[in-house]
Design a protein around this motif. Structure first.
Motif, mmCIF file in Angstrom:
data_model
loop_
_atom_site.group_PDB
_atom_site.id
_atom_site.type_symbol
_atom_site.label_atom_id
_atom_site.label_comp_id
_atom_site.label_asym_id
_atom_site.label_seq_id
_atom_site.Cartn_x
_atom_site.Cartn_y
_atom_site.Cartn_z
ATOM 1 N N UNK A 5 0.844 -1.203 0.000
ATOM 2 C CA UNK A 5 0.000 0.000 0.000
ATOM 3 C C UNK A 5 0.881 1.256 0.000
ATOM 4 N N UNK A 6 1.862 1.295 0.895
ATOM 5 C CA UNK A 6 2.752 2.463 0.963
ATOM 6 C C UNK A 6 3.678 2.542 -0.251
ATOM 7 N N UNK A 7 4.029 1.392 -0.810
ATOM 8 C CA UNK A 7 4.865 1.373 -2.011
ATOM 9 C C UNK A 7 4.149 2.095 -3.159
ATOM 10 N N UNK A 8 2.883 1.778 -3.357
ATOM 11 C CA UNK A 8 2.100 2.400 -4.430
ATOM 12 C C UNK A 8 1.979 3.906 -4.195
ATOM 13 N N UNK A 9 1.708 4.295 -2.938
ATOM 14 C CA UNK A 9 1.576 5.715 -2.626
ATOM 15 C C UNK A 9 2.899 6.450 -2.825
ATOM 16 N N UNK A 10 4.003 5.791 -2.450
ATOM 17 C CA UNK A 10 5.321 6.401 -2.604
ATOM 18 C C UNK A 10 5.679 6.571 -4.078
ATOM 19 N N UNK A 11 5.324 5.578 -4.889
ATOM 20 C CA UNK A 11 5.570 5.678 -6.331
ATOM 21 C C UNK A 11 4.786 6.838 -6.950
ATOM 22 N N UNK A 12 3.540 7.003 -6.508
ATOM 23 C CA UNK A 12 2.724 8.116 -7.008
ATOM 24 C C UNK A 12 3.314 9.457 -6.569
ATOM 25 N N UNK A 13 3.795 9.508 -5.332
ATOM 26 C CA UNK A 13 4.396 10.733 -4.819
ATOM 27 C C UNK A 13 5.656 11.087 -5.602
ATOM 28 N N UNK A 14 6.452 10.067 -5.943
ATOM 29 C CA UNK A 14 7.678 10.296 -6.720
ATOM 30 C C UNK A 14 7.344 10.855 -8.100
ATOM 31 N N UNK A 15 6.300 10.299 -8.703
ATOM 32 C CA UNK A 15 5.870 10.797 -10.011
ATOM 33 C C UNK A 15 5.436 12.264 -9.923
ATOM 34 N N UNK A 16 4.724 12.585 -8.846
ATOM 35 C CA UNK A 16 4.274 13.967 -8.636
ATOM 36 C C UNK A 16 5.471 14.901 -8.434
ATOM 37 N N UNK A 17 6.477 14.442 -7.667
ATOM 38 C CA UNK A 17 7.667 15.259 -7.439
ATOM 39 C C UNK A 17 8.395 15.544 -8.748
ATOM 40 N N UNK A 18 8.527 14.523 -9.579
ATOM 41 C CA UNK A 18 9.221 14.701 -10.856
ATOM 42 C C UNK A 18 8.496 15.713 -11.755
ATOM 43 N N UNK A 19 7.178 15.664 -11.724
ATOM 44 C CA UNK A 19 6.394 16.588 -12.552
ATOM 45 C C UNK A 19 6.529 18.023 -12.043
#
Length: 368
Positions: A5-19
């Protein structure tokens, strides 16, 4: 699991940071490294990069980003640590022998396997009593070979055997370590022996289960690393025989070749247990058990269609029939079809009865 669950949220957060920071996919790469290898260095770089990028941007829009990303990373790392601790506790827990015997008896089919395991437990219980009375014990090793096609319960039985040996005092810890060729063979000359020794040290006090063990020597004429691995493993079979059980498993014919690849290897194994393919009735029982555990209900019409589907697979099976895995894959296909059927009928309220009931129409069509 909670870490997923946290892995998926962290991946989404990383994508948001890159954008937002305009960093390409730098944060995504760091998170991929962290979630794959739990890499400490990548975690530190992640924290450092957040600070650097925030200094450049330093706007109200990005003010909350650093703290949110850090909290997610902490949550992910913490959840992985907790799950790791839980796994260790499960592995090293003391299970009473009657409970383990019940778990073995509850497995579908495998009657001959069960009898052989029961015989081994009885034999070793007597050996333990002989030691307590000051009598000599047998020189018989605990190492075993499980032979048969995939999906016949070899891994499940191996886990139970490990706990049983712990319950009667043969093993000090009872942990269960699964290994494959990649866990036993290194990429560079001279590293394979070190890799095998580390694996053995992790497994001491418990069970080392090597599925498809013949893959270690699959390139027999050219693979010196495989031979090095097998030499080190063969030595460990003897050196740690009093507090380590090694169970090798795989197809019967290929396992014969495996034992012939190293002089003295076969003599290190006293117990050879053959896992037969499941019958049609046993495959249907496995399907029923999977449904029950997953909170799905089936009626006689549904079971009859599943039986016909499985019988067709049995009739056309070759030497590599996957047994229980075929049933699991069928169950996954059926529940997928159920989900699509339910969503097509969105005018109906999806109550508990609809969600749990599987219908004959959910069984996939056989491909001719």
């Amino acid at each position: 699991m909670i870490s997923d669950y946290y892995k998926i949220k962290l991946e989404k957060e990383a994508n948001k940071l890159d954008i937002i920071y305009g960093t390409g996919n730098d944060f995504e790469k760091l998170v991929a490294e962290i979630t794959t290898n739990i890499a400490e260095q990548a975690s530190l770089l992640f924290f450092k990069k957040i600070g650097e990028e925030q200094k450049k941007k330093n706007s109200q829009e990005t003010a909350k980003l650093p703290s949110e990303a850090r909290e997610l990373l902490f949550a992910f790392l913490g959840s992985r640590q907790i799950e790791s601790m839980v796994d260790v506790l499960k592995q090293e827990a003391n299970f009473p022998l009657p409970e383990l015997q019940h778990n073995l008896d509850a497995l579908v089919g495998l009657e001959k396997v069960k009898r052989q395991v029961e015989d081994l437990i009885a034999y070793n219980q007597i050996q333990q009593l002989r030691i307590k009375k000051g009598l000599a014990k047998s020189n018989r090793t605990l190492h075993m070979a499980f032979l048969g096609n995939p999906g016949t319960g070899k891994t499940t039985v191996a886990r139970i055997v490990g706990h049983m040996y712990k319950a009667i005092g043969l093993l000090s810890k009872g942990q269960f370590i699964e290994a494959s060729r990649t866990d036993l063979i290194a990429e560079y000359q001279g590293q394979t022996a070190i890799k095998v020794k580390r694996l053995i040290n992790r497994a001491k006090g418990g069970v080392l289960f090597i599925d498809e063990a013949y893959s270690i020597t699959e390139n027999d004429h050219a693979d010196s690393y495989g031979k090095e691995s097998l030499t080190e493993l063969t030595k460990a079979l003897e050196d740690y025989r009093d507090d380590l059980v090694v169970i090798v498993a795989g197809y019967t014919d290929l396992m014969e070749q495996f034992f012939e690849s190293n002089p003295g290897l076969k003599s290190r194994f006293n117990s050879f247990i053959f896992f037969e393919d499941y019958s049609i009735d046993e495959l249907v029982d496995i399907f029923k058990n999977i449904c029950e555990k997953g909170d799905y209900s089936v009626d006689e019409a549904m079971i009859e269609k599943v039986r016909l589907w499985l019988q067709n697979k049995l009739d056309e099976k070759d030497g590599n029939f996957a047994n229980g895995r075929v049933v699991r894959n069928l169950f996954d296909d059926i529940t997928m079809n159920q989900a699509k059927r339910l969503l097509r009928n969105t005018h109906e309220e999806l109550d508990k009865n609809l969600l749990e009931k599987l219908l004959p129409e959910d069984v996939p069509e056989l491909r001719g």
